[in-house]
Scaffold this motif. Structure first.
Motif, short mmCIF file in Angstrom:
data_model
loop_
_atom_site.label_atom_id
_atom_site.label_comp_id
_atom_site.label_asym_id
_atom_site.label_seq_id
_atom_site.Cartn_x
_atom_site.Cartn_y
_atom_site.Cartn_z
N LEU A 118 0.84 -1.21 0.00
CA LEU A 118 0.00 0.00 0.00
C LEU A 118 0.88 1.26 0.00
N HIS A 119 1.89 1.27 0.85
CA HIS A 119 2.74 2.46 0.91
C HIS A 119 3.58 2.63 -0.35
N ARG A 120 3.99 1.51 -0.94
CA ARG A 120 4.75 1.62 -2.20
C ARG A 120 3.88 2.25 -3.29
N ILE A 121 2.57 1.93 -3.29
CA ILE A 121 1.69 2.44 -4.35
C ILE A 121 1.42 3.94 -4.14
N ILE A 122 1.17 4.32 -2.88
CA ILE A 122 0.77 5.72 -2.67
C ILE A 122 1.97 6.63 -2.45
N SER A 123 3.16 6.06 -2.28
CA SER A 123 4.34 6.88 -2.01
C SER A 123 4.62 7.85 -3.16
N PRO A 124 4.92 9.12 -2.82
CA PRO A 124 5.27 10.08 -3.88
C PRO A 124 6.47 9.58 -4.69
N LYS A 125 7.32 8.76 -4.05
CA LYS A 125 8.49 8.24 -4.78
C LYS A 125 8.07 7.39 -5.97
N ALA A 126 6.98 6.64 -5.80
CA ALA A 126 6.53 5.76 -6.89
C ALA A 126 6.05 6.60 -8.07
N ASN A 127 5.48 7.77 -7.77
CA ASN A 127 5.08 8.71 -8.82
C ASN A 127 4.14 8.04 -9.82
N LEU A 128 3.26 7.18 -9.33
CA LEU A 128 2.41 6.43 -10.25
C LEU A 128 1.35 7.33 -10.88
N PRO A 129 1.25 7.32 -12.20
CA PRO A 129 0.20 8.12 -12.84
C PRO A 129 -1.18 7.50 -12.58
N ARG A 205 -7.00 4.18 -15.16
CA ARG A 205 -5.64 3.61 -15.08
C ARG A 205 -4.97 4.02 -13.78
N VAL A 206 -4.21 3.08 -13.20
CA VAL A 206 -3.28 3.40 -12.11
C VAL A 206 -1.96 2.75 -12.48
N GLY A 207 -0.89 3.53 -12.56
CA GLY A 207 0.39 2.99 -13.04
C GLY A 207 0.15 2.34 -14.40
N GLY A 208 0.63 1.13 -14.57
CA GLY A 208 0.44 0.43 -15.84
C GLY A 208 -0.79 -0.47 -15.85
N LEU A 209 -1.66 -0.35 -14.85
CA LEU A 209 -2.84 -1.23 -14.77
C LEU A 209 -4.08 -0.53 -15.30
N THR A 210 -4.85 -1.25 -16.10
CA THR A 210 -6.15 -0.74 -16.54
C THR A 210 -7.21 -1.78 -16.16
N LEU A 211 -8.47 -1.42 -16.35
CA LEU A 211 -9.54 -2.36 -16.02
C LEU A 211 -9.61 -3.49 -17.04
N ASP A 212 -9.17 -3.22 -18.24
CA ASP A 212 -9.02 -4.24 -19.27
C ASP A 212 -10.30 -5.09 -19.43
N LEU A 222 -4.81 -9.67 -8.03
CA LEU A 222 -3.62 -9.33 -8.83
C LEU A 222 -2.54 -10.38 -8.64
N ASP A 223 -1.88 -10.71 -9.74
CA ASP A 223 -0.74 -11.64 -9.64
C ASP A 223 0.57 -10.85 -9.79
N GLU A 224 1.66 -11.58 -9.77
CA GLU A 224 2.98 -10.92 -9.84
C GLU A 224 3.12 -10.06 -11.10
N GLY A 225 2.60 -10.58 -12.20
CA GLY A 225 2.69 -9.84 -13.47
C GLY A 225 1.93 -8.52 -13.38
N ASP A 226 0.74 -8.56 -12.76
CA ASP A 226 -0.05 -7.32 -12.58
C ASP A 226 0.74 -6.31 -11.75
N LEU A 227 1.39 -6.81 -10.68
CA LEU A 227 2.11 -5.88 -9.80
C LEU A 227 3.30 -5.28 -10.54
N ARG A 228 3.96 -6.09 -11.39
CA ARG A 228 5.06 -5.53 -12.19
C ARG A 228 4.52 -4.45 -13.12
N ARG A 229 3.36 -4.74 -13.73
CA ARG A 229 2.75 -3.76 -14.64
C ARG A 229 2.34 -2.49 -13.89
N LEU A 230 1.78 -2.69 -12.68
CA LEU A 230 1.36 -1.54 -11.87
C LEU A 230 2.51 -0.57 -11.69
N PHE A 231 3.67 -1.07 -11.32
CA PHE A 231 4.81 -0.18 -11.04
C PHE A 231 5.61 0.15 -12.29
#
Ligand code: URA
Length: 235
Positions: A118-129, A205-212, A222-231
């Motif tokens: 959770l913190h990795r996703i919301i962290s300003p460092k992640a800068n997720l679009p 969209r959040v990071g590289g994830l869409t509702l698809d 979410l699986d490992e691939g989704d999490l890689r795509r997210l970041f």
């Protein structure tokens, strides 16, 4: 961890109730053999009433949130947890939404019981679009994109300027806004500040994830691939 505690932590009941479930023969292995509370058995090999156990802790979920649901456990109206099995509300560690979408906003919402994630996703460092599709009550003026991208825009009662945001205008009443932060009601307040009103808002969209293609009200783990795509899109 003891199997009774493990199952109780997944929200199936109190430890006492889970002990009764063992006594009643409701907990079996994958071959249907009745299990006892002191049997050494892996998570993946446990069935409750013939069904596999819910995922173990370390769970991340993508939900297509419909309009009308609140990201809260307490609201008296519809809440996003109504869209999951009741026991998801009783899990320990707790399943939390990753940030919030307003009740009247639809779209991509993440939930997790993993505080580190959770913190990795919301962290300003992640800068997720985060991409929002907005429909307006009034025509856009034409100067919004420059203001939003400036990095100097201030919202009322805030101490710091908004980070630059990208506005892609589709037509005078529709646009896509990409943010890298998540302030309270940010999209609605940004358009209110330029004299408009957001009539409909959807996060696509959040990071590289869409509702698809995930239908409204539906969710998936979410699986490992989704999490890689997210970041992937933000790092
Ligand atoms: N900004 C808003 O105004 N509302 C949301 O739900 C998300 C971002």
């Amino acid at each position: 961890m003891k199997i009774v505690k493990h199952i109780a932590n997944l929200g199936y009941g109190s430890r006492k109730q889970v002990q009764w479930m063992f006594r009643e023969g409701r907990i079996t292995d994958a071959d249907g053999e009745v299990l006892y509370a002191d049997d050494p058995v892996d998570h993946d090999n446990i069935r409750v009433d013939g069904e596999p156990l819910d995922p173990a802790p370390g769970l991340a979920i993508l939900l297509h949130k419909p309009v009308g649901y609140t990201c809260s456990t307490k609201d008296t109206g519809r809440i996003v947890y109504d869209l999951f099995p009741q026991r998801f509300r009783e899990r320990s560690p707790v399943l939390s939404t990753v940030g919030r979408l307003d009740r009247e906003t639809s779209g991509l919402l993440l939930l997790t019981d993993d505080g580190g994630l959770l913190h990795r996703i919301i962290s300003p460092k992640a800068n997720l679009p985060k991409v929002y599709d907005a429909t307006f009550a009034e025509d856009l003026r034409g100067d919004e994109a420059a203001l939003f991208a400036s990095g100097t825009m201030m919202l009322e009662s805030e101490q710091t300027a908004l980070a630059p945001a990208q506005l892609h205008v589709i037509d005078p009443r529709h646009a896509q806004l990409t943010l890298t932060e998540g302030r309270y009601h940010q999209v609605r307040r940004m358009f209110a500040a330029v004299g408009n009103h957001v009539q409909a808002l959807h996060r696509s969209r959040v990071g590289g994830l869409t509702l698809d293609g995930l239908p409204e009200g539906q969710w998936r783990i979410l699986d490992e691939g989704d999490l890689r795509r997210l970041f992937g899109a933000g790092e």
